[in-house]
Design an enzyme around this catalytic site. Structure first.
Site, PDB file in Angstrom:
ATOM      1  N   ARG A  30      54.325  33.065  44.100  1.00  0.00           N
ATOM      2  CA  ARG A  30      53.118  33.563  44.758  1.00  0.00           C
ATOM      3  C   ARG A  30      52.384  32.364  45.371  1.00  0.00           C
ATOM      4  O   ARG A  30      52.100  31.383  44.681  1.00  0.00           O
ATOM      5  CB  ARG A  30      52.207  34.253  43.745  1.00  0.00           C
ATOM      6  CG  ARG A  30      50.961  34.749  44.411  1.00  0.00           C
ATOM      7  CD  ARG A  30      49.861  34.982  43.438  1.00  0.00           C
ATOM      8  NE  ARG A  30      48.653  35.308  44.153  1.00  0.00           N
ATOM      9  CZ  ARG A  30      47.438  35.058  43.688  1.00  0.00           C
ATOM     10  NH1 ARG A  30      47.288  34.486  42.523  1.00  0.00           N
ATOM     11  NH2 ARG A  30      46.388  35.382  44.388  1.00  0.00           N
TER      12      ARG A  30
ATOM     13  N   ILE B  26      38.680  46.822  38.397  1.00  0.00           N
ATOM     14  CA  ILE B  26      37.514  47.698  38.577  1.00  0.00           C
ATOM     15  C   ILE B  26      37.927  48.985  39.302  1.00  0.00           C
ATOM     16  O   ILE B  26      37.555  50.083  38.895  1.00  0.00           O
ATOM     17  CB  ILE B  26      36.409  46.955  39.369  1.00  0.00           C
ATOM     18  CG1 ILE B  26      35.905  45.755  38.568  1.00  0.00           C
ATOM     19  CG2 ILE B  26      35.275  47.903  39.740  1.00  0.00           C
ATOM     20  CD1 ILE B  26      34.948  44.837  39.334  1.00  0.00           C
ATOM     21  N   GLY B  27      38.718  48.836  40.360  1.00  0.00           N
ATOM     22  CA  GLY B  27      39.141  49.997  41.145  1.00  0.00           C
ATOM     23  C   GLY B  27      39.956  50.992  40.333  1.00  0.00           C
ATOM     24  O   GLY B  27      39.824  52.206  40.497  1.00  0.00           O
ATOM     25  N   GLU B  28      40.787  50.478  39.436  1.00  0.00           N
ATOM     26  CA  GLU B  28      41.662  51.364  38.647  1.00  0.00           C
ATOM     27  C   GLU B  28      40.953  51.971  37.438  1.00  0.00           C
ATOM     28  O   GLU B  28      41.312  53.063  36.999  1.00  0.00           O
ATOM     29  CB  GLU B  28      42.886  50.575  38.154  1.00  0.00           C
ATOM     30  CG  GLU B  28      43.830  50.177  39.265  1.00  0.00           C
ATOM     31  CD  GLU B  28      44.866  49.145  38.831  1.00  0.00           C
ATOM     32  OE1 GLU B  28      45.238  49.106  37.643  1.00  0.00           O
ATOM     33  OE2 GLU B  28      45.295  48.359  39.694  1.00  0.00           O
ATOM     34  N   ASN B  29      39.989  51.217  36.878  1.00  0.00           N
ATOM     35  CA  ASN B  29      39.394  51.647  35.601  1.00  0.00           C
ATOM     36  C   ASN B  29      37.926  52.055  35.668  1.00  0.00           C
ATOM     37  O   ASN B  29      37.416  52.657  34.727  1.00  0.00           O
ATOM     38  CB  ASN B  29      39.513  50.513  34.567  1.00  0.00           C
ATOM     39  CG  ASN B  29      40.958  50.109  34.356  1.00  0.00           C
ATOM     40  OD1 ASN B  29      41.765  50.922  33.924  1.00  0.00           O
ATOM     41  ND2 ASN B  29      41.287  48.879  34.689  1.00  0.00           N
TER      42      ASN B  29
ATOM     43  N   ARG C  87      32.140  34.889  42.064  1.00  0.00           N
ATOM     44  CA  ARG C  87      32.009  34.422  43.454  1.00  0.00           C
ATOM     45  C   ARG C  87      30.916  35.213  44.166  1.00  0.00           C
ATOM     46  O   ARG C  87      30.788  36.420  43.956  1.00  0.00           O
ATOM     47  CB  ARG C  87      33.337  34.590  44.202  1.00  0.00           C
ATOM     48  CG  ARG C  87      34.381  33.588  43.781  1.00  0.00           C
ATOM     49  CD  ARG C  87      35.730  33.895  44.384  1.00  0.00           C
ATOM     50  NE  ARG C  87      36.703  34.156  43.348  1.00  0.00           N
ATOM     51  CZ  ARG C  87      37.901  34.692  43.554  1.00  0.00           C
ATOM     52  NH1 ARG C  87      38.287  35.009  44.771  1.00  0.00           N
ATOM     53  NH2 ARG C  87      38.720  34.899  42.547  1.00  0.00           N
TER      54      ARG C  87
ATOM     55  N   HIS D  49      44.844  38.631  48.712  1.00  0.00           N
ATOM     56  CA  HIS D  49      45.337  39.837  48.008  1.00  0.00           C
ATOM     57  C   HIS D  49      46.273  40.650  48.908  1.00  0.00           C
ATOM     58  O   HIS D  49      46.413  41.863  48.724  1.00  0.00           O
ATOM     59  CB  HIS D  49      44.186  40.788  47.586  1.00  0.00           C
ATOM     60  CG  HIS D  49      43.227  40.226  46.600  1.00  0.00           C
ATOM     61  ND1 HIS D  49      41.864  40.363  46.727  1.00  0.00           N
ATOM     62  CD2 HIS D  49      43.423  39.547  45.450  1.00  0.00           C
ATOM     63  CE1 HIS D  49      41.256  39.776  45.707  1.00  0.00           C
ATOM     64  NE2 HIS D  49      42.179  39.272  44.912  1.00  0.00           N
TER      65      HIS D  49
ATOM     66  N   GLU E  69      51.270  43.368  41.981  1.00  0.00           N
ATOM     67  CA  GLU E  69      51.572  42.257  42.880  1.00  0.00           C
ATOM     68  C   GLU E  69      52.870  41.553  42.487  1.00  0.00           C
ATOM     69  O   GLU E  69      53.654  41.153  43.338  1.00  0.00           O
ATOM     70  CB  GLU E  69      50.406  41.264  42.871  1.00  0.00           C
ATOM     71  CG  GLU E  69      49.187  41.829  43.586  1.00  0.00           C
ATOM     72  CD  GLU E  69      47.900  41.088  43.265  1.00  0.00           C
ATOM     73  OE1 GLU E  69      47.385  41.265  42.150  1.00  0.00           O
ATOM     74  OE2 GLU E  69      47.434  40.345  44.124  1.00  0.00           O
TER      75      GLU E  69
ATOM     76  N   GLY F 119      38.352  38.997  41.382  1.00  0.00           N
ATOM     77  CA  GLY F 119      38.224  38.705  42.804  1.00  0.00           C
ATOM     78  C   GLY F 119      38.391  40.032  43.517  1.00  0.00           C
ATOM     79  O   GLY F 119      39.193  40.859  43.079  1.00  0.00           O
TER      80      GLY F 119
ATOM     81  N   HIS G 234      40.585  46.506  46.803  1.00  0.00           N
ATOM     82  CA  HIS G 234      41.130  45.776  45.656  1.00  0.00           C
ATOM     83  C   HIS G 234      39.934  45.133  44.949  1.00  0.00           C
ATOM     84  O   HIS G 234      39.354  44.161  45.441  1.00  0.00           O
ATOM     85  CB  HIS G 234      42.128  44.709  46.138  1.00  0.00           C
ATOM     86  CG  HIS G 234      42.670  43.849  45.039  1.00  0.00           C
ATOM     87  ND1 HIS G 234      43.994  43.877  44.655  1.00  0.00           N
ATOM     88  CD2 HIS G 234      42.080  42.947  44.230  1.00  0.00           C
ATOM     89  CE1 HIS G 234      44.174  43.039  43.650  1.00  0.00           C
ATOM     90  NE2 HIS G 234      43.028  42.447  43.390  1.00  0.00           N
ATOM     91  N   LEU G 235      39.546  45.713  43.831  1.00  0.00           N
ATOM     92  CA  LEU G 235      38.316  45.274  43.163  1.00  0.00           C
ATOM     93  C   LEU G 235      38.632  44.830  41.744  1.00  0.00           C
ATOM     94  O   LEU G 235      38.892  45.654  40.863  1.00  0.00           O
ATOM     95  CB  LEU G 235      37.289  46.420  43.163  1.00  0.00           C
ATOM     96  CG  LEU G 235      37.022  47.052  44.542  1.00  0.00           C
ATOM     97  CD1 LEU G 235      36.238  48.343  44.411  1.00  0.00           C
ATOM     98  CD2 LEU G 235      36.289  46.071  45.446  1.00  0.00           C
TER      99      LEU G 235
ATOM    100  N   ASN H 162      53.669  32.201  39.298  1.00  0.00           N
ATOM    101  CA  ASN H 162      52.375  32.004  39.950  1.00  0.00           C
ATOM    102  C   ASN H 162      51.753  30.754  39.348  1.00  0.00           C
ATOM    103  O   ASN H 162      51.214  30.790  38.251  1.00  0.00           O
ATOM    104  CB  ASN H 162      51.512  33.247  39.695  1.00  0.00           C
ATOM    105  CG  ASN H 162      50.145  33.138  40.338  1.00  0.00           C
ATOM    106  OD1 ASN H 162      49.808  32.117  40.938  1.00  0.00           O
ATOM    107  ND2 ASN H 162      49.358  34.187  40.208  1.00  0.00           N
TER     108      ASN H 162
HETATM  109  P1  ADP Z   1      41.854  39.675  38.403  1.00  0.00           P
HETATM  110  O1  ADP Z   1      41.170  39.642  39.727  1.00  0.00           O
HETATM  111  O2  ADP Z   1      41.560  38.501  37.540  1.00  0.00           O
HETATM  112  O3  ADP Z   1      43.314  40.069  38.458  1.00  0.00           O
HETATM  113  P2  ADP Z   1      41.521  42.342  37.290  1.00  0.00           P
HETATM  114  O4  ADP Z   1      42.103  43.051  38.435  1.00  0.00           O
HETATM  115  O5  ADP Z   1      42.260  42.366  35.996  1.00  0.00           O
HETATM  116  O6  ADP Z   1      41.116  40.864  37.620  1.00  0.00           O
HETATM  117  O7  ADP Z   1      40.063  42.967  37.057  1.00  0.00           O
HETATM  118  C1  ADP Z   1      39.263  42.515  36.013  1.00  0.00           C
HETATM  119  C2  ADP Z   1      37.952  43.231  36.069  1.00  0.00           C
HETATM  120  O8  ADP Z   1      38.172  44.650  35.931  1.00  0.00           O
HETATM  121  C3  ADP Z   1      37.080  42.872  34.893  1.00  0.00           C
HETATM  122  O9  ADP Z   1      36.253  41.810  35.196  1.00  0.00           O
HETATM  123  C4  ADP Z   1      36.264  44.131  34.679  1.00  0.00           C
HETATM  124  O10 ADP Z   1      35.022  43.936  35.288  1.00  0.00           O
HETATM  125  C5  ADP Z   1      36.995  45.228  35.403  1.00  0.00           C
HETATM  126  N1  ADP Z   1      37.290  46.363  34.524  1.00  0.00           N
HETATM  127  C6  ADP Z   1      38.316  46.517  33.684  1.00  0.00           C
HETATM  128  N2  ADP Z   1      38.199  47.700  33.024  1.00  0.00           N
HETATM  129  C7  ADP Z   1      37.064  48.289  33.479  1.00  0.00           C
HETATM  130  C8  ADP Z   1      36.397  49.524  33.199  1.00  0.00           C
HETATM  131  N3  ADP Z   1      36.879  50.373  32.308  1.00  0.00           N
HETATM  132  N4  ADP Z   1      35.257  49.790  33.860  1.00  0.00           N
HETATM  133  C9  ADP Z   1      34.770  48.925  34.761  1.00  0.00           C
HETATM  134  N5  ADP Z   1      35.346  47.767  35.074  1.00  0.00           N
HETATM  135  C10 ADP Z   1      36.480  47.438  34.447  1.00  0.00           C
END
Ligand code: ADP
Length: 399
Positions: A91, A331-334, A241, A180, A383, A212, A208-209, A7
């Site tokens: 990519r 954000i979506g996963e965590n 953004r 994405h 990805e 970006g 996908h959060l 990438n």
């Molecule tokens: P990218 O778009 O750069 O691939 P990622 O998918 O790794 O980014 O997402 C990064 C974002 O995930 C961080 O900016 C953060 O805000 C969020 N994040 C990571 N862990 C947590 C958490 N435990 N709770 C809320 N947000 C989280």
């Protein structure tokens, strides 16, 4: 069989080497500041500590050469010779309207990528440099390009056309493309797999959060709408953004600042969670500041939650229903609290969540209750693995 996924950004090279039999990552790393003083590399062989070196990389070619040398390094590498690399998957952020599926790189394809540069001036030139560097050094290895925009090419015209003079679409290809795509494709297919149903029978909204963010509506197995647009700025508010703004905002800023780069900086680098909160682009920092009473941080957090809720509502209407909502990326996963807040306004759709099941990070889980009308899930995205798989498929199809 080992596939290298590359990438290349304008000043960076991210890479992962996959063993395609086990689909495990053998080595991965990141080169930063290519062509900028202070360049360097971070390289990790799976199971070993990360190696960090400051190295002068004037161009992508030196960076790619260094990466390849590390892949065959007796200590930090994972292969003995370059012959072990079956294919390289690149990519590509923007494939325009012509590059719409994983494609084997040829002279013609390179010309096509060059034509698309005006649509992605910040990304596609870096991708091309990476392709040229690999082709020069690994001249016998097939290269495949996998586009972020490809999955969204099934959108109907009413979803992708902007309300401006049609000539800008015909002459300049100005339209919604979406990004994405590899991630939306992967998590929607995986959701169907987990539920044991064909994707074409499900109405899916994928969120996908991350830094970006984009949200997609998938019906009959195809993307019918997505929140990002011509560029990855449209949609929900992101790390830096702006997401959706009235076009009048841009006109106002252009008149005030009289400089395209300053306006671009304002909406791409200084906007989003960072711009609203004044604290950080990282949702974790924003959430922490909001908890401590920072009002702007609370507003930034609310803006993102509200945006996701609105897109889910809109896409449910666009699909005349929704069966599955998937959360993915950082954000979506965590974001446990974040997901709960988003779902708190989806009761009208019949969404019911189990807060205990929702209390998880970075793993596949269905966190809606059994009697919820909509299945709500977390599916970690991958990805790079998707690109490695698509590369494999494309190479085999072209044998
Ligand atoms: P990218 O778009 O750069 O691939 P990622 O998918 O790794 O980014 O997402 C990064 C974002 O995930 C961080 O900016 C953060 O805000 C969020 N994040 C990571 N862990 C947590 C958490 N435990 N709770 C809320 N947000 C989280």
């Amino acid at each position: 069989m080992k596939n290298l996924v590359i990438n290349c950004g304008s000043s960076s090279v991210k890479y992962q080497l996959f063993d395609m039999t086990t689909e495990k990552v053998l080595t991965q790393g990141l080169v930063e500041r290519v062509g900028i003083p202070g360049s360097g590399i971070k390289h990790t062989k799976t199971g070993m500590e990360t190696l960090a070196r400051v190295v002068d990389f004037p161009t992508h070619k030196e960076a790619v050469q260094y990466v390849l040398n590390l892949l065959v390094d007796p200590v930090y590498g994972a292969i003995k010779t370059f012959d072990e690399i079956t294919a390289v998957g690149h990519r590509i952020v923007h494939g325009g309207e012509t590059l719409i599926k994983p494609t084997l790189v040829t002279e013609k394809v390179i010309n096509e990528l060059e034509k698309i540069i005006p649509l992605a001036p910040l990304h596609n030139p870096g991708h091309l440099q990476g392709i040229h560097a690999i082709m020069e050094i690994l001249s016998d290895v097939p290269n495949v390009i996998v586009m972020d925009t490809a999955f969204h090419q099934t959108m109907p015209p009413k979803a992708f056309i902007y309300g401006i003079d049609y000539k800008y679409y015909e002459e300049n290809q100005i339209r919604k493309y979406g990004f994405h795509g590899t991630s939306h494709d992967y998590v929607s297919s995986r959701a169907a797999e987990i539920l044991g149903k064909p994707l074409k029978d499900l109405k899916v909204i994928t969120c996908h959060l991350g830094n970006g963010s984009s949200i997609s509506a998938i019906k009959d197995g195809k993307c019918i709408d997505t929140s990002m647009g011509l560029s990855p700025i449209e949609g929900v508010v992101m790390g830096t953004r702006s997401g959706d703004v009235c076009p009048g905002v841009l006109l106002f800023l252009m008149r005030q600042l009289r400089d395209v780069d300053l306006v671009s900086n304002a909406i791409q680098n200084k906007g989003g969670l960072l711009g609203i909160s004044g604290v950080s682009s990282d949702l974790r920092d924003v959430e922490l500041a909001a908890e401590k009473g920072n009002k702007r941080a609370a507003l930034a957090q609310d803006k993102l939650i509200y945006g996701v809720q609105k897109y889910i509502g809109a896409y449910t209407a666009a699909m005349d229903g929704v069966d599955v909502i998937v959360f993915t990326a950082g954000i979506g996963e965590n974001g446990v609290a974040f997901r709960e807040k988003v779902c708190s306004k989806l009761g009208f759709l019949g969404v019911k969540i189990d807060t205990e099941k929702n209390n998880c990070r970075g793993k596949e889980v269905i966190f809606s209750t059994p009697d919820s009308k909509v299945t709500v899930m977390v599916i970690p995205t991958d990805e790079e693995l998707t690109i490695a798989r698509e590369t494999q498929k494309c190479v085999e199809a072209n044998k």
